[in-house]
Scaffold this motif. Structure first.
Motif, short mmCIF file in Angstrom:
data_model
loop_
_atom_site.label_atom_id
_atom_site.label_comp_id
_atom_site.label_asym_id
_atom_site.label_seq_id
_atom_site.Cartn_x
_atom_site.Cartn_y
_atom_site.Cartn_z
N LYS A 103 0.63 -1.25 -0.09
CA LYS A 103 -0.02 -0.04 0.01
C LYS A 103 0.90 1.20 0.10
N ASP A 104 0.79 1.89 -0.90
CA ASP A 104 1.78 3.28 -1.17
C ASP A 104 3.12 2.86 -1.07
N GLY A 105 3.48 1.80 -1.65
CA GLY A 105 4.93 1.48 -1.45
C GLY A 105 5.40 0.62 -0.53
N TYR A 106 4.53 0.54 0.80
CA TYR A 106 4.91 0.04 1.96
C TYR A 106 4.07 -1.31 2.11
N LEU A 107 4.58 -2.22 2.98
CA LEU A 107 4.15 -3.35 3.70
C LEU A 107 3.70 -3.03 5.08
N SER A 108 2.74 -3.50 5.53
CA SER A 108 2.41 -3.01 7.02
C SER A 108 2.89 -4.42 7.78
N ILE A 109 3.57 -4.26 8.88
CA ILE A 109 3.91 -5.15 9.81
C ILE A 109 2.93 -5.58 10.79
N PRO A 110 2.51 -7.00 10.77
CA PRO A 110 1.40 -7.30 11.61
C PRO A 110 1.88 -7.07 13.04
N ASP A 111 0.80 -6.68 13.87
CA ASP A 111 1.12 -6.78 15.31
C ASP A 111 0.38 -7.97 16.10
N ARG A 112 0.09 -8.94 15.23
CA ARG A 112 -0.68 -10.09 16.07
C ARG A 112 0.36 -10.85 16.98
N PRO A 113 0.13 -11.74 17.76
CA PRO A 113 1.18 -12.56 18.62
C PRO A 113 1.99 -13.52 17.60
N GLY A 114 3.24 -13.50 17.92
CA GLY A 114 4.29 -14.35 17.25
C GLY A 114 4.46 -13.79 15.82
N LEU A 115 4.36 -14.53 14.75
CA LEU A 115 4.77 -14.13 13.57
C LEU A 115 3.54 -13.36 12.86
N GLY A 116 2.35 -13.56 13.46
CA GLY A 116 0.94 -13.13 13.05
C GLY A 116 0.39 -13.59 11.84
N VAL A 117 0.85 -14.98 11.61
CA VAL A 117 0.41 -15.67 10.35
C VAL A 117 0.01 -17.26 11.03
N LYS A 118 -1.13 -17.69 10.24
CA LYS A 118 -1.48 -19.17 10.54
C LYS A 118 -1.41 -19.89 8.95
N LEU A 119 -1.05 -21.18 9.23
CA LEU A 119 -0.81 -21.96 7.96
C LEU A 119 -2.32 -22.28 7.64
N ASP A 120 -2.27 -22.29 5.94
CA ASP A 120 -3.41 -22.83 5.55
C ASP A 120 -3.24 -24.26 5.27
N THR A 121 -3.89 -25.11 5.96
CA THR A 121 -3.42 -26.48 6.07
C THR A 121 -4.06 -27.37 4.56
N VAL A 122 -5.19 -26.64 4.11
CA VAL A 122 -5.44 -27.17 2.97
C VAL A 122 -4.69 -27.08 1.73
N PHE A 123 -4.21 -25.79 1.68
CA PHE A 123 -3.34 -25.32 0.64
C PHE A 123 -1.92 -26.18 0.79
N VAL A 124 -1.46 -26.43 1.87
CA VAL A 124 -0.33 -27.07 2.24
C VAL A 124 -0.24 -28.48 1.65
N ALA A 125 -1.63 -29.03 2.18
CA ALA A 125 -1.77 -30.36 1.74
C ALA A 125 -1.70 -30.76 0.16
N LYS A 126 -2.26 -29.71 -0.48
CA LYS A 126 -2.43 -29.85 -1.83
C LYS A 126 -0.88 -29.48 -2.67
N TYR A 127 -0.23 -29.00 -2.04
CA TYR A 127 1.11 -28.90 -2.82
C TYR A 127 2.29 -29.56 -2.05
N ALA A 128 2.21 -30.51 -1.15
CA ALA A 128 3.12 -31.03 -0.19
C ALA A 128 3.59 -32.17 -1.08
N LEU A 129 4.77 -32.41 -1.10
CA LEU A 129 5.30 -33.69 -2.04
C LEU A 129 5.51 -34.85 -1.18
#
Ligand code: CA
Length: 381
Positions: free
Chosen positions: A355-381
């Motif tokens: 947004k306007d040349g910047y990425l906002s930095i999440p202030d949620r706990p930890g890294l602030g992201v959750k794995l999409d397990t359905v997506f991960v299962a689809k591309y897992a080798l």
């Protein structure tokens, strides 16, 4: 709290008509290794190992088969103690490279757990935010395949980044000096003078060649010249640095405080580029950054993974000090990879957007992201 399980996922996506090249090779796929560390309190941490020469399954096997069994039963909050223990476990043959990438993924996951346990974003644990958004530059401008004119395609791509609002972008060079100069000239002409332009040779040259290239392109106002020579050639780095008016950057192929000690003590680069997912995770990046501040050498992290590595890198970037501190500091640039990567955004439920040349930095706990397990299962080798 105790670690109960360490799991890894190797993901792969092919790039059927989007294969791209740089000074070393052409790739037709993207891969990554994601690790999930679980605990007896139900908290899980996520980490990613930097993949480049791969395959990613080597990093995944080190995480699962070597480090995993050593972690079960340990307190995840003891990340410093664990880091030194794991590093020493593989030290004789694993001082650099994929072993340290694997260790990085685990360390990142432990910090994610720590943040979730305390209800704080990782940047708070690192000492607080110098910034809550990241001025991004586009990493792209690789060599497209099967196009009538590479130069035209590059110009079009560069104009796209300008349109997207990027304040900077990085062009791959290292195809031979004549070709490099042609690409730099075409892109600088197309984007105008107001946008920062960096070049990256991915260590294609020897010092004499790199100096020649630097002198030919300095008139195009290049913000930095990345990896001019191979990472082992520190004397070459110093020669290039001494003979170039363009600042010299490097470090994505260097690892741990021990490796960066050499780059820093010899003042081989103007800008250090450790990758959080390769150089040793947060625990080691803090130490590398401390050494950089003591030597007064800029640090701009290298970032090239999926949203897991991106989220982790944003947390580190928030807490990255000004080098040096001053009244009107120059904001560091955050590397935002825009090359073709079908896995990048899908692996997490949360998305990042410029947004306007910047990425906002999440202030949620930890890294602030959750794995999409359905997506991960689809591309897992
Ligand atoms: Ca690079």
């Amino acid at each position: 709290m105790k670690i109960t399980e360490v799991k890894t996922y190797v993901l792969q996506a092919m790039l059927p008509d989007k294969a791209f090249g740089w000074s070393q090779r052409v790739t037709d796929r993207r891969q990554t290794a994601i690790c999930v560390v679980s605990t007896d309190e139900g908290l899980q941490g996520l980490g990613e190992a930097f993949y480049f020469g791969g395959p990613a399954k080597i990093a995944a096997e080190i995480i699962s088969d070597v480090f995993g069994p050593l972690l079960v039963g340990r307190d995840p909050l003891d990340h410093n103690v664990i880091w030194d223990y794991l590093y020493n476990w593989t030290r004789d043959q694993g001082m650099k490279g994929i072993t340290i990438s694997a260790l990085s993924a685990i360390d990142i996951a432990l910090w994610d757990i720590k943040g979730k346990a305390l209800g704080l974003p990782v940047y708070k644990l690192l000492g607080g935010a110098y910034r809550n958004k990241a001025r991004a530059y586009a990493t792209g401008l690789y060599e497209p395949q099967n196009v009538p004119s590479v130069e035209k395609a590059l110009v079009e791509e560069a104009l796209g980044y300008k349109e997207d609002g990027f304040g900077g972008m990085k062009l791959k060079v290292g195809y031979g000096i004549k070709t490099d100069v042609r690409y730099v000239m075409a892109i600088r002409e197309a984007i105008g003078e107001d946008i920062y332009l960096m070049v990256d040779a991915n260590h294609a040259y020897n010092a004499a060649e790199a100096i020649r290239l630097a002198r030919e392109i300095e008139r195009f106002n290049i913000y930095w010249f990345e990896e001019p020579v191979p990472p082992e050639d520190l004397d070459g780095y110093m020669e290039v640095k001494k003979n170039s008016s363009i600042p010299i950057a490097g470090g994505e192929c260097e690892y741990t405080r021990y490796g960066f000690r050499e780059l820093i003590n010899r003042r081989a680069v103007d800008i250090l580029q450790p990758d959080l997912c390769a150089a040793g995770g947060f625990t080691e990046m803090i130490k590398i950054a401390a050494m950089a501040t003591a030597a007064n050498i800029s640090l701009v992290p290298h970032v090239w993974g999926t949203n897991v590595g991106l989220a982790a890198s944003l947390q580190f970037f928030a807490a990255l000090p000004h080098i040096p501190e001053r009244r009107f500091p120059d904001e560091p640039f955050f590397e935002y990879d825009r090359s073709s990567h079908p896995l990048r955004d899908g692996v997490t439920l949360e998305k990042f957007a410029l947004k306007d040349g910047y990425l906002s930095i999440p202030d949620r706990p930890g890294l602030g992201v959750k794995l999409d397990t359905v997506f991960v299962a689809k591309y897992a080798l």
